[in-house]
Design an enzyme around this catalytic site. Structure first.
Site, mmCIF file in Angstrom:
data_model
loop_
_atom_site.group_PDB
_atom_site.id
_atom_site.type_symbol
_atom_site.label_atom_id
_atom_site.label_comp_id
_atom_site.label_asym_id
_atom_site.label_seq_id
_atom_site.Cartn_x
_atom_site.Cartn_y
_atom_site.Cartn_z
ATOM 1 N N HIS A 158 6.249 1.081 12.732
ATOM 2 C CA HIS A 158 6.047 1.751 11.446
ATOM 3 C C HIS A 158 6.930 1.193 10.340
ATOM 4 O O HIS A 158 6.742 1.529 9.179
ATOM 5 C CB HIS A 158 6.305 3.256 11.601
ATOM 6 C CG HIS A 158 5.259 3.954 12.420
ATOM 7 N ND1 HIS A 158 4.234 4.674 11.861
ATOM 8 C CD2 HIS A 158 5.078 4.023 13.758
ATOM 9 C CE1 HIS A 158 3.463 5.174 12.817
ATOM 10 N NE2 HIS A 158 3.959 4.788 13.979
ATOM 11 N N ASP A 366 9.916 -1.456 2.714
ATOM 12 C CA ASP A 366 9.283 -0.349 3.419
ATOM 13 C C ASP A 366 8.100 -0.859 4.213
ATOM 14 O O ASP A 366 7.408 -1.788 3.776
ATOM 15 C CB ASP A 366 8.797 0.719 2.434
ATOM 16 C CG ASP A 366 9.120 2.125 2.885
ATOM 17 O OD1 ASP A 366 9.316 2.321 4.103
ATOM 18 O OD2 ASP A 366 9.184 3.024 2.037
#
Length: 481
Positions: A158, A366
């Site tokens: 993730h 991110d």
């Protein structure tokens, strides 16, 4: 079709999966309900050794079993607070300056992965498929394979996967990548992440990678792919509209007294670019005096990993910056930055997004950043706000209607805020529709279903095989003869 077994560091409770949870919890629970299965992982509790060594706690909701176990203080310190979050997290987010490495913590990380894998084995059936999530559990498949488990095992990362020259800063980098190669399928958020992994295999593991994502390294064959995690945009739109007349929204609108609203929501983390964001907002007030007293930044940053020193430092720095800027530009009836270091219900946040004119999402690095996608989905299509988004968020590749910025350029972010606040309605509506089309095309269900489809298509190792690349090659030769 066998059951789905989901393994993650933390397991959402049955209550959390029914409304307040986002991203992973919603998508995973939907898949589990469809096929039946088990969600296994840490309960979030630090417990005694006796309690930890007992069998996992089981809770059933329909066809889904939630299986959780506690961690001892030593395991929590070494596996979670130590190697996972003091080594892997900063390095994978390109912050080697904040990383530390201790052999004892790495040993604890591998020990806990092996211990968790051993606990899961008692719950497995031969035709189950296993879907492991995130950086805490990189060695999990290797531990299962060591105990003879032949089931299909997939892994989804993730967070970003760093380029090889960054990953090399972790002393046991080769062991970690070798552990990853024990999975049958590895999913990444972006093409750059997958490319970084392939680059490591070629340059440092003497591996090979084909154009279709098939790879061979450390004597094993595996597949890789890009699976962009999403949201259910129409569900978010419906819920944000339903909540827009609730008291918390009315209170916010009254307190703004007609001012424009810039919304930011992040976990309190140094990867999110919060300090840089505050300074960009300060530049807006400095360079555009007409906005002083006419725009407010609401930054919601729930605390996280509060027992890790670097997170204590970022909290103190943000409090200082917010106080400094507010002291400089506040009036008797005006506070430029409202910095809220607390947790809010997800649907409350969606309704606040709907009331804002700008979503300000500027991480330094991110994996995807679902807040950006949630902001777009929550907007009123008749009067949408504008998303200002970091180029280093995975979502930037999809959300072409956003204003893309470099979070290291405070003036560039300031100029994007100026443009967003002054953008005419026709352009806002056009940009919003572009982004909504992207969200619908690759929603959370597409992410989940495409990964599981590809995992189920992986050939199952023959009984007695070790799943190695050489064995698979021999099997193919035998089948062809």
């Amino acid at each position: 079709m066998g059951r789905l077994i989901v393994v993650s560091n933390r397991v959402a409770t049955p209550t959390e999966t029914k409304g307040s949870a986002g991203g992973l919890a919603v998508g995973v629970f939907g898949a589990l309900k469809d096929t039946g299965g088990v969600w296994f992982g840490w309960s979030g509790d630090v417990v005694s050794e006796t309690v930890a060594n007992a069998g996992p706690t089981l809770e059933t909701d329909g066809t889904v079993t939630f299986a959780t176990t506690g961690l001892t203080r030593k395991d929590y310190d070494q596996y979670y607070r130590g190697f996972s979050n003091a080594t892997l997290w900063p390095v994978f987010h390109y912050r080697n300056d904040l990383a530390r490495y201790e052999r004892e913590e790495y040993a604890g990380y591998r020990r806990v992965n092996a211990w968790l894998a051993h606990k899961l084995i008692k719950l497995l059936e031969p035709d189950d498929i296993i879907w492991v999530h995130d950086y805490h559990l990189i060695p999990f498949a290797e531990a299962l394979r060591a105990e003879g488990i032949r089931n299909r095992i997939g892994f989804f990362l993730h967070i970003p996967f760093p380029s090889p020259q960054i990953l090399l800063n972790i002393p046991p980098h080769e062991e970690l990548v070798k552990s990853l190669c024990c999975y049958d399928l590895i999913g990444f958020q972006t093409e750059n992440d997958e490319l970084a992994f392939h680059d490591y295999l070629r340059r440092h593991a003497r591996g090979t990678v084909s154009g279709d994502g098939h790879a061979e390294a450390f004597g094993r064959e595996l597949r890789t792919g890009v699976y962009r995690i999403g949201v259910f945009p129409d569900d978010i739109a419906e819920q944000s509209k339903r909540y827009e007349s609730r008291q918390h929204v009315l209170d916010l609108k009254q307190s703004l007294e007609g001012r424009k609203l810039i919304m930011s929501v992040d976990r309190l983390d140094y990867s999110k670019g919060l300090v840089e964001r505050f300074r960009a907002f300060e530049a807006l007030l400095e360079r555009s005096p007409e906005w002083r007293g006419n725009v407010t930044l609401v930054q919601i940053a729930p605390p996280t990993r509060s027992d890790v020193t670097t997170y204590q430092d970022i909290r103190q720095q943000l409090e200082y910056e917010a106080g400094r800027i507010n002291g400089k530009y506040s009036g008797l009836d005006y506070t430029p930055i409202r910095y809220l270091n607390q947790q809010y219900d997800r649907w409350k946040l969606m309704s606040l997004f709907r009331e804002s004119q700008v979503g300000f999402v500027t991480p330094l690095h991110d994996g995807m950043n679902l807040v950006a996608k949630e902001y777009v989905a929550a907007q009123n299509p008749d009067d949408p706000g504008v998303l200002v988004l970091s180029m280093f968020a995975g979502a930037a590749a999809e959300l072409e209607g956003a204003l893309i910025v470099n979070p290291h350029d405070s003036i560039g972010m300031c100029e994007a805020l100026q443009r967003a606040l002054a953008m005419p309605l026709d352009e806002r509506k056009r940009r919003h529709e572009i982004d909504m089309q992207a969200l619908r095309k690759n929603d959370l269900g597409v992410w989940r279903d495409s990964f599981l489809r590809d995992l189920r298509s992986v050939p199952l190792a023959a009984p007695g095989s070790d799943g190695s690349a050489e064995k698979k090659k021999q099997d193919r030769r035998d089948a062809a003869s």
